[in-house]
Design an enzyme around this catalytic site. Structure first.
Site: not given
Ligand code: DHB
Length: 395
Positions: A301, A297, A205, A79, A389
């Site tokens: 991570k 969550p 998100y 991704h 990220y």
């Protein structure tokens, strides 16, 4: 009456056979350090525990380059970005553009399967389904006692014991004089697995007036989704319709996005907590992964942090046991915690960026939207999210 223990001696006894314990076992084995792994769960129970599904770039590298498996590259999905969705529209964060990195969609259950297969392939001493685990004399002559899956008492004497026994760690409590840092959150995630095709090529998100939602993926026919809920929510009280209603409302917009539905095949409520315990060494005992720290969550991570811990720990153990450098084992705490606190901040930050608290004022709401705008509308803001990220470089 004295109990007849069948006794073995190894260099390292690892308590916990999840991804952290098995990855460490694999790295130590590759360095010629003999080790035994014990876990009170069965392999099937771990294989069926659904956890997060995103691997940072260096987690992928570790699995592939250490010889565990390259299946992540063949069956996982690269991704190159995520969508942040707010104000009824999606805004893409392009990781490649921003920091030249990607992450991989590859569920933790697959990471476990690869690690377990690699340890079995290499003849690892893995003891699942044990009961009554006790860790003794961690100051100088550590021993682990348990009752094997066959009902026979066992004792493992070792130079070092590693507590990789997760967020309900038994080993954690043996670190005398430790400092513990906590943060609680007034919400949880309602997590579902659904039989539906993917709704988008990457993860979404979403921040909405009704709260947070995350649209993740698993396969072409099964997807993983989450939405913010009350921590006391009972998942069995939720019908499929009620779940879809929550998800649809939180993903609604004006840009033509369609969230694709299907039967809900699993539902759970995930707790939210930030936790760090320091030091991560006490005598001949060292902690790794969730045993020493937990993150909420958002941003996935947890597993990545556990893998980063054991990469550093394997090196420290090798120096400590083979190079006579006991200090390397002491330095492990600071080396690991440097990343842990960055990840703690990142997980906390992504959480507060996207979740809604009941007590939020109009000012708080508008400030949050301003923050989201400053992430998607600025190269620096986008790079900050993208770097965290996909994972900070190894130190
Ligand atoms: C998943 C979980 C997360 O917490 C996250 O941030 C991204 C993906 C998942 O389960 O797929």
């Amino acid at each position: 009456m004295s109990v007849a223990y069948s006794s073995t001696r190894v260099e390292v006894a690892i308590v916990g056979g999840g991804p952290a314990g098995l990855m460490l076992s694999h790295l130590l084995h590759s360095a010629g350090i003999d080790n035994t792994v014990i876990d009170n769960r069965s392999v099937t129970a771990i294989e069926n525990t659904h956890r997060a599904g995103i691997l940072e770039r260096d987690s992928v590298r570790l699995l592939v380059e250490s010889g565990v498996s390259d299946r992540v590259l063949r069956e996982g999905q690269e991704h190159r970005g995520i969508d942040l969705r707010f104000g009824g529209a999606s805004h893409r964060i392009d990781f490649q553009d921003a920091v030249g990195a990607s992450c991989w969609l590859y569920p933790q259950t697959e990471v476990f399967a690869d690690l377990h297969r690699a340890r079995v392939r290499d003849g690892g001493d893995l003891r699942y389904g044990v009961t009554g685990t006790e860790v003794l004399d961690v100051r100088d002559e550590p021993r682990v006692r348990c009752v094997g899956a066959d009902g026979r008492p066992q004792e493992i004497r070792a130079d070092l014991v590693i507590g990789a026994d997760g967020s309900r760690s038994v080993c954690r409590g043996l670190v005398g004089g430790a400092t513990r840092y906590f943060r609680e959150y007034p919400f949880a995630w309602f997590g579902v697995l659904v039989e539906a095709p993917p709704s988008a090529p990457e993860l979404i998100y979403a921040r909405s007036e009704q709260g947070f939602a995350l649209i993740s993926q698993r396969t072409r026919t099964v997807q993983r989704m989450y939405f913010q809920c009350d921590p006391s929510e009972d998942p069995s009280a939720w019908s499929d319709d009620r779940i879809w209603d929550q998800l649809q409302t939180r993903l609604a917009g004006t840009d033509g996005f369609t969230l694709r539905e299907g039967p809900v095949i699993e539902r759970t409520v995930l707790p939210f907590r930030s936790f760090v315990q320091t030091p991560m060494r006490h005598g001949r005992l060292l902690l790794a992964g969730d045993a020493a720290h937990t993150v909420p969550p958002t941003g996935a991570k947890g597993l990545n942090l556990a893998l980063a811990d054991v990469r550093v720990l394997a090196e420290a153990v090798e120096r400590g046991l083979r190079g006579g450098d006991d200090d390397a084992l002491t330095r492990y705490t600071d080396r690991a915690l440097a990343r842990v606190w960055k990840a703690q901040h990142f997980s906390y930050w992504m959480t507060t960026l996207l979740h809604r608290v009941a007590s939020a004022s109009d000012f708080d709401e508008r400030r949050q939207l301003g923050e989201l705008d400053s992430i998607v509308g600025s190269a620096a803001g986008t790079a900050y999210l993208a770097e965290g990220y996909t994972g900070w470089p190894n130190s």
